[in-house]
Design a protein around this motif. Structure first.
Motif, mmCIF file in Angstrom:
data_model
loop_
_atom_site.group_PDB
_atom_site.id
_atom_site.type_symbol
_atom_site.label_atom_id
_atom_site.label_comp_id
_atom_site.label_asym_id
_atom_site.label_seq_id
_atom_site.Cartn_x
_atom_site.Cartn_y
_atom_site.Cartn_z
ATOM 1 N N GLY A 67 0.788 -1.219 0.000
ATOM 2 C CA GLY A 67 0.000 0.000 0.000
ATOM 3 C C GLY A 67 0.823 1.272 0.000
ATOM 4 O O GLY A 67 0.274 2.356 -0.217
ATOM 5 N N GLY A 68 2.113 1.144 0.210
ATOM 6 C CA GLY A 68 2.982 2.298 0.246
ATOM 7 C C GLY A 68 3.416 2.752 -1.132
ATOM 8 O O GLY A 68 3.000 2.196 -2.156
ATOM 9 N N SER A 69 4.274 3.765 -1.146
ATOM 10 C CA SER A 69 4.732 4.366 -2.392
ATOM 11 C C SER A 69 6.241 4.532 -2.390
ATOM 12 O O SER A 69 6.873 4.670 -1.336
ATOM 13 C CB SER A 69 4.094 5.746 -2.599
ATOM 14 N N LEU A 70 6.799 4.511 -3.576
ATOM 15 C CA LEU A 70 8.204 4.815 -3.794
ATOM 16 C C LEU A 70 8.329 5.572 -5.103
ATOM 17 O O LEU A 70 7.519 5.380 -6.017
ATOM 18 C CB LEU A 70 9.061 3.552 -3.887
ATOM 19 N N ARG A 71 9.343 6.410 -5.194
ATOM 20 C CA ARG A 71 9.678 7.040 -6.454
ATOM 21 C C ARG A 71 11.097 6.666 -6.829
ATOM 22 O O ARG A 71 12.044 6.987 -6.100
ATOM 23 C CB ARG A 71 9.540 8.564 -6.414
ATOM 24 N N LEU A 72 11.241 5.990 -7.951
ATOM 25 C CA LEU A 72 12.544 5.627 -8.467
ATOM 26 C C LEU A 72 13.050 6.704 -9.411
ATOM 27 O O LEU A 72 12.274 7.321 -10.137
ATOM 28 C CB LEU A 72 12.483 4.294 -9.218
ATOM 29 N N SER A 73 14.350 6.917 -9.390
ATOM 30 C CA SER A 73 14.988 7.853 -10.298
ATOM 31 C C SER A 73 16.059 7.136 -11.091
ATOM 32 O O SER A 73 16.681 6.192 -10.600
ATOM 33 C CB SER A 73 15.624 9.014 -9.529
ATOM 34 N N CYS A 74 16.280 7.579 -12.296
ATOM 35 C CA CYS A 74 17.350 7.066 -13.136
ATOM 36 C C CYS A 74 18.053 8.247 -13.765
ATOM 37 O O CYS A 74 17.484 8.926 -14.631
ATOM 38 C CB CYS A 74 16.800 6.122 -14.204
ATOM 39 N N ALA A 75 19.263 8.490 -13.326
ATOM 40 C CA ALA A 75 20.063 9.584 -13.850
ATOM 41 C C ALA A 75 20.939 9.075 -14.984
ATOM 42 O O ALA A 75 21.631 8.071 -14.833
ATOM 43 C CB ALA A 75 20.923 10.190 -12.750
ATOM 44 N N ALA A 76 20.905 9.760 -16.108
ATOM 45 C CA ALA A 76 21.632 9.352 -17.301
ATOM 46 C C ALA A 76 22.774 10.306 -17.590
ATOM 47 O O ALA A 76 22.617 11.528 -17.480
ATOM 48 C CB ALA A 76 20.706 9.289 -18.512
ATOM 49 N N SER A 77 23.905 9.737 -17.964
ATOM 50 C CA SER A 77 25.040 10.519 -18.437
ATOM 51 C C SER A 77 25.112 10.347 -19.943
ATOM 52 O O SER A 77 25.709 9.383 -20.439
ATOM 53 C CB SER A 77 26.336 10.066 -17.776
ATOM 54 N N GLY A 78 24.486 11.253 -20.672
ATOM 55 C CA GLY A 78 24.468 11.179 -22.132
ATOM 56 C C GLY A 78 23.843 12.430 -22.702
ATOM 57 O O GLY A 78 22.756 12.837 -22.278
#
Length: 114
Positions: free
Chosen positions: A15-26
């Motif tokens: 029932g909880g939440s998460l926010r994933l991030s993906c940082a790109a070097s390009g």
């Protein structure tokens, strides 16, 4: 070369939440489609969501309405907002860069407890 680094995974209750991030070097980030995949324990990796250069999105049915993919071209970052998490969402989550070549991050673990 393109480098991708996921972050934001962790252990959450159902029932909880998460926010994933993906940082790109390009430098071509704004000109490629980005996507999120996941690989549950003992299962194959599956495509969850994608976002085009024009911010058109697609989702697999199992996450539609719960997950939202977005991108910030100024930050070279793609996000996956995950709400109403379920134990079956437990997996290693990967972001992918779909350009002239396909590049993968190393993944971030998401564990959802019941």
């Amino acid at each position: 070369q393109v480098q991708l680094r996921e972050s934001g995974g962790g252990l959450v209750q159902a029932g909880g939440s998460l926010r994933l991030s993906c940082a790109a070097s390009g430098s071509a980030f704004s000109r490629v489609t980005m996507a999120w995949y996941r690989q549950p324990p003992g299962e194959q990796r599956e495509l969850l969501a994608s976002i085009t250069t024009e911010s058109s999105t697609n989702y697999v049915d199992s996450v539609k309405g719960r997950f939202t993919i977005s991108r910030d071209n100024a930050k070279n970052t793609v996000y996956l907002q995950m709400n109403s998490l379920k134990p079956e969402d437990t997996a290693v989550y990967y972001c992918a860069w779909h350009g002239f070549a396909v590049y993968w991050g190393q993944g971030t673990q998401v564990t959802v407890s019941s």
